[in-house]
Enzyme design. Structure first.
Site, PDB file in Angstrom:
ATOM      1  N   ASP A  72     -21.114 -25.346  -2.653  1.00  0.00           N
ATOM      2  CA  ASP A  72     -22.446 -25.791  -3.310  1.00  0.00           C
ATOM      3  C   ASP A  72     -22.371 -27.029  -4.018  1.00  0.00           C
ATOM      4  OD1 ASP A  72     -20.498 -24.273  -4.921  1.00  0.00           O
ATOM      5  OD2 ASP A  72     -21.936 -22.555  -5.419  1.00  0.00           O
ATOM      6  N   GLU A 131     -27.485 -22.227  -7.609  1.00  0.00           N
ATOM      7  CA  GLU A 131     -28.150 -21.556  -8.905  1.00  0.00           C
ATOM      8  C   GLU A 131     -29.706 -21.028  -8.910  1.00  0.00           C
ATOM      9  OE1 GLU A 131     -25.972 -20.910 -11.197  1.00  0.00           O
ATOM     10  OE2 GLU A 131     -24.261 -22.143 -10.741  1.00  0.00           O
TER      11      GLU A 131
END
Length: 385
Positions: A72, A131
């Site tokens: 990520d 997130e």
């Protein structure tokens, strides 16, 4: 160019640490990653982009199967307080969850296989918006991965509580699945002296909060884990006015998707029951998106753990499940695979403005995963398929 050295990886990590960006806004990060990827030998590489995501396909010698690796790339809306000379240059933004470590390890692994052609294909996914906004789900559903879809996929999350470089993993669920609760009850405001002429949403909301506490204690199998937390309750404006509206927000955490769905259904039933009992309107949103439980595949995870335990250069520990959420769970619901921990040894927790991972973890993670991928593709991967 040779594969990145430990010193080069630390330099890359510090550059990435300075430019954190919020999900789906990782423009500078994506450009930096692309420049680094294009500096590698391109003989075996193909590159695709989707919004701020980057996919890199490494052509294998015997490309019957594909191993995937995901990292990520987004940061958090946190103001960094580490005082480091390479602290964030973006006000109110920080890599407080360690995604700069994640990206750097992925680049280190990729740099090796750009030099040394793998036996099978490899697909690297540099994924935005972990997130928020379920970036993994968005990338998967966009179809950009379809041509290079992995047969199995791996990823890690840094862990401040483990010694730097330690690998942690477990069979079964590693992280919980999450679901956000947003409930609004609307009745009728009025004067505190005339409650019969109003419909008090403080009382309605309080009943909702109280009844929610029975879900885990009375609906979830006590040997399985689940959490419902209501962290925001807002109603009314002053003490002598009956509130006509109540807003309640919270989160569900469960270690299996079955229990996550069970808890969601109970939240919905309780909310509807309160609305009916208090003759008020209900607006309920249960938002799970792609934040499924990170349920490690039995086959890939056993192979991963067996290799790491047998590797004398790896400090491996078996870990317990955590109630943190991770959108890699969505990808694992579609592709068999394994998520693991990489220790970074910090006294501060993930999402802390003081988080400062130990950088020696980076090269340890790269070495461990390069060795595992080489082992998996030649000895285990071929044998299993």
């Amino acid at each position: 160019m040779m594969a990145f050295t430990a010193e080069e990886l630390i330099k890359i990590r510090r550059q990435l640490h300075q430019i954190p960006e919020i999900g789906m806004e990782e423009f500078e990060t994506s450009a930096k990653l692309m420049a680094i990827i294009k500096s590698l030998p391109q003989t075996f590489l193909e590159i695709k982009t989707w919004k701020t995501a980057i996919l890199v396909h490494v052509q294998g010698k015997n490309p019957s199967k594909t191993i995937g690796y995901r990292t990520d790339i987004d940061g958090l809306p946190v103001t960094e307080q580490t005082g480091l000379p390479y602290a964030s240059k973006h006000a109110g933004r920080m890599h407080a969850c360690g995604h700069d470590i994640h990206m750097t390890v992925a680049l280190g692994i990729l740099s090796h296989f750009a030099e040394v052609q793998p036996e099978c294909n490899l697909t690297f996914l540099f994924q935005p918006s972990e997130e928020i906004l379920s970036g993994g789900k968005q990338v998967y559903e966009s179809g950009v991965m379809d041509e290079w879809m992995p047969d199995e996929i791996y990823a890690f999350h840094d862990n401040p509580q483990l010694p730097a470089g330690t690998i942690g993993c477990r069979l079964g669920t590693l992280f919980a699945g999450t679901c956000e609760i947003h409930a609004t009850f609307t009745g009728k405001s009025g004067h505190a002296a005339y409650p019969h002429m109003a419909n008090d949403m403080v009382v309605a909301g309080a009943q909702f909060v109280n009844q929610i506490q029975t879900i885990v204690s009375r609906n979830v199998d006590p040997i399985q884990a689940g959490v419902v937390t209501l962290g925001h309750f807002e109603a009314g404006t002053t003490g002598n006015v009956i509130a006509g509206k109540c807003q309640i927000d919270g989160t569900i955490r469960a270690l299996t998707q079955v229990n996550n769905r069970l808890i969601q259904k109970r939240v919905e039933a309780i909310a509807k029951g309160v609305a009916q009992a208090f003759d008020c309107q209900l607006d309920l949103k249960l938002e799970q998106g792609g934040y499924y439980p990170v349920e490690n595949n039995d086959q890939t995870t056993k192979a991963f753990i067996d290799f790491m335990q047998a590797n004398p250069e790896v400090d491996f520990v078996e870990t317990q499940p955590a109630m943190t959420g991770e959108d890699f769970g969505f990808l694992l619901s579609k592709i068999p695979g394994t998520m693991f921990w990489l220790g970074v040894d910090s006294p501060y927790s993930l999402h802390s403005e003081y988080l400062a991972p130990k950088e020696e973890a980076i090269f340890a993670g790269v070495k461990a995963m390069v060795a595992y991928i080489e082992h998996r593709q030649t000895e285990v991967f071929a044998a299993k398929y």
